[in-house]
Each structure stands twice: as structure tokens, then as C-alpha cells.
Design a protein around this motif. Structure first.
Motif: not given
Length: 279
Positions: A132-137, A139-140, A144-147, A168-172
């Protein structure tokens, strides 16, 4: 036939949940993701409520629901939705989740397998399942550590700027992503006191979710599962994860779409969901 969508509130397990309700028949629970809320489901509700009772809650911490300090692991968030379903007298329901909502949907099905008739997961990933740590999402990874205190101060009053990155960036194609009207609605919703903190807590809990889901995955779900992913987003990854956790999985890659399936490709996404839920 026009469908009336009602906005309601329920008190469950000590927190107030807001939800949209429409139609009658076999129940379906629709669980939204991050950077959105129950509003995202309105185009689907308009069609699905012709044949089903549709319940679309704002998850704990989101939209018009309460924003408590804790409880943002997906197991607990699924418990909220289950308590809501029980309060409405629902013995069984189909469950559909997008993004964070798919994690809550999976946690729901894993904890209450006898109360789920069908399960649909839409474009993101399952923490703790497979590679699961190689999932596309991821890459950003930064967000996930922004808290914590400093990130909250940075986004205060700038919620829209922060969310533009995701929309914007997660859209095609950013021009065919979340609409301007919806961007304004979501930015205002996340500008409420406690809303950004709650959203960040959802990410902070991924480590706990990974432990919980690894445990859940030891028992494969028997319920029929549909996995919808964006060709320009999760691709085959979530489908592969689905097959690790369930016995009967239909995987559909939505052509030309990024992460925001309901917004970018409603003409593919809504018919696929209707066909699955009405089967």
C-alpha cells in the motif's frame, strides 16, 4: 420523476451527524471523501433514489456533522455510520465509499459483514493492505504528514488554496474536475471551526488504520464488491487491493478520469454504480 433530497440530523454515540436522505427501498449508504462532503453524491442520489433508500452522511469531522477531538481512525468512523444506520432501523445496506470514504466503507463491511449487501470502493487505497505504501496518491506524501499547530495556522483562511492542489493535481484535467460552485461550497464547509483539524486527523490515523485493516484482511469479505478507479489516478492498484480483501471483485477502470470520479466522469461512474447497486 424528481427526487426530493432531505437534509437531516441524528444524534449517535454522543455526536451529531448530518446526512442527506432520499427515496425508499433497499438502503444504500454513500460515504464521501476528503476535500468534499455528502454534497458530492447529489447527482447519484437523484437517480439512485428512484429505486433505493439513499443515506449520505457527512462523516465525523466533516460538513455539518460534529467535529470532536478524536475518533478519526476509520474503524471508529465506520462505527458512527453503523450507529446512524441502526438509528434509522436499517438491518442491512449496500455501502459505497470514495477516497477516505472507501476506507470507512471497508471498515464498515469488515466489522459488520452480515449487515452489508454490496460494497463499492472508489479511487484511493486501503492502508495496511498489500504493497500500500507505493500507491499513486502517496506520491504526494507531504499532505499525509501535514497536521498539528503550524499546518493549521498556515491553512487558516486559505482553505481554498490548500484544496485547489487536490482538486487540480489529482484530476486528469483540472478544467473538468470539481466545479467552481462546488469548490466554493467545500471551501466554506472546511472553513468552519475545527473542520481542517478534523481532516488532518483523518490522515494522522493512517498508521492505526493500517494495523486495523491488516487484521481485517485476514478474513476475506464474501459480499460482492465493485472497485471503480480513475485511469489517470489509482488505476489497477485499488482493484488488486480489493482482490486481497474480498472473494468476489468486479474492477472497472474509468477511462480518462483522475481521482474525482463523480465530478470528472459522471457519465461512466453513475451508470456503473447504478448497475451494480440494482443488480
Amino acid at each position: 420523476m424528481s427526487v426530493e433530497i432531505e437534509s437531516r440530523f441524528a444524534e449517535v454515540d454522543g455526536i451529531k451527524l448530518h446526512y442527506l436522505a432520499a427515496g425508499q427501498g433497499e438502503p444504500v449508504l454513500l460515504l464521501h471523501g476528503y476535500a468534499q462532503n455528502s454534497h458530492m453524491w447529489r447527482p447519484l442520489i437523484a437517480k439512485l433514489a428512484e429505486t433505493h433508500l439513499v443515506i449520505a452522511p457527512d462523516l465525523r469531522g466533516f460538513g455539518a456533522s460534529d467535529k470532536p477531538e478524536a475518533g478519526y481512525d476509520k474503524k471508529t468512523m465506520a462505527g458512527d455510520v453503523h450507529a446512524l444506520a441502526a438509528s434509522l432501523g436499517l438491518k442491512s445496506a449496500a455501502v459505497v465509499g470514495h477516497d477516505i470514504g472507501l476506507m470507512v466503507a471497508y471498515a464498515y463491511a469488515a466489522q459488520y459483514p452480515d449487515e452489508v449487501s454490496r460494497l463499492a470502493l472508489m479511487d484511493a487505497f486501503l492502508p495496511g493492505v498489500g504493497d500500500w505504501t507505493n500507491v499513486w496518491l502517496l506520491r504526494d506524501l507531504w499532505h499525509f504528514h501535514f497536521y498539528g499547530k503550524t499546518p493549521l495556522a498556515l491553512v487558516d483562511g486559505r482553505e481554498r488554496i490548500y484544496f485547489e492542489h487536490f482538486w487540480n493535481d489529482f484530476a486528469a484535467n483540472p478544467e473538468k474536475s470539481v466545479s467552481e460552485a462546488d469548490r466554493q461550497l467545500y471551501a466554506a464547509a472546511y472553513g468552519q471551526p475545527g473542520a481542517m483539524r478534523a481532516g488532518f486527523e483523518v490522515f494522522r490515523n493512517f498508521e492505526q488504520d493500517a494495523k486495523d485493516f491488516a487484521g481485517f484482511a485476514a478474513t476475506k469479505l464474501k459480499v460482492p464488491m465493485l472497485v471503480l478507479t480513475g485511469e489517470k489516478a489509482s488505476g489497477e492498484f485499488l482493484i488488486a487491493q480489493g482482490r486481497l480483501v474480498a472473494e468476489s471483485v468486479e474492477g472497472v477502470v474509468v477511462k480518462g478520469s483522475g481521482h474525482w470520479l463523480m465530478d470528472e466522469a459522471p457519465d461512466q461512474t453513475i451508470p456503473a454504480l447504478l448497475a451494480f447497486l440494482r443488480a
